[in-house]
Design a protein around this motif. Sequence first.
Motif, mmCIF file in Angstrom:
data_model
loop_
_atom_site.group_PDB
_atom_site.id
_atom_site.type_symbol
_atom_site.label_atom_id
_atom_site.label_comp_id
_atom_site.label_asym_id
_atom_site.label_seq_id
_atom_site.Cartn_x
_atom_site.Cartn_y
_atom_site.Cartn_z
ATOM 1 N N ARG A 41 0.862 -1.190 0.000
ATOM 2 C CA ARG A 41 0.000 0.000 0.000
ATOM 3 C C ARG A 41 0.891 1.230 0.000
ATOM 4 N N ASN A 43 0.532 5.579 0.097
ATOM 5 C CA ASN A 43 -0.350 6.747 0.123
ATOM 6 C C ASN A 43 0.032 7.661 -1.043
ATOM 7 N N GLU A 75 -5.813 4.419 -3.681
ATOM 8 C CA GLU A 75 -4.849 3.645 -2.893
ATOM 9 C C GLU A 75 -5.081 2.142 -3.023
#
Length: 131
Positions: A41, A43, A75
Motif C-alpha cells: 500500500r 499513500n 490507494e
Amino acid sequence: MVEPGEGKGPKPAAFERLVFRNASEHHYVKICLEFQGGGIRLNAAHFKQLIISALKELHGEVGAALPVDVLTYEEKTLSAILRVPSSGLVKLWSALTLLGSYQNRKCAFRVIQTSPFLLALSGNSRELILD
C-alpha cells in the motif's frame, strides 16, 4: 497555348497538410502500479515521490524538476491520473516504463491511457458493459 490540366479533364486535387504541434498545453496519463506478489500500500505522497524518483533516476535533476501533478489517486488499486506538460510527456513515460523496483520489491508502472483531454480518460470503451 493550353495550360496543363485545362480542357483535358479535371485538374489534379490540391491539398494542404496541417500539422498542429503541442496543440494542448498538458497531457493526462492514466497509470497503475503493479507489484510482484502484491500486498503493498502506498499513500498519495509516497506514490508521487516514487514518480519523482523515477524521473530523477533516468533524467537527473532536470527530470525531477518536471511539474507532474497527481490529479486522482486510488490507494486500493494503486492507480492515478497524472497531468504533465506536453513537452515532458515522453520523459515521464520513459521514466515510468524503466522503473523496476521500489524498496527492493519488483514493480512496474502500466500506462493505461493518455490524452491531451482529461475528459477522454473518464471512460474506457473496453470496460463498457451494455445491457
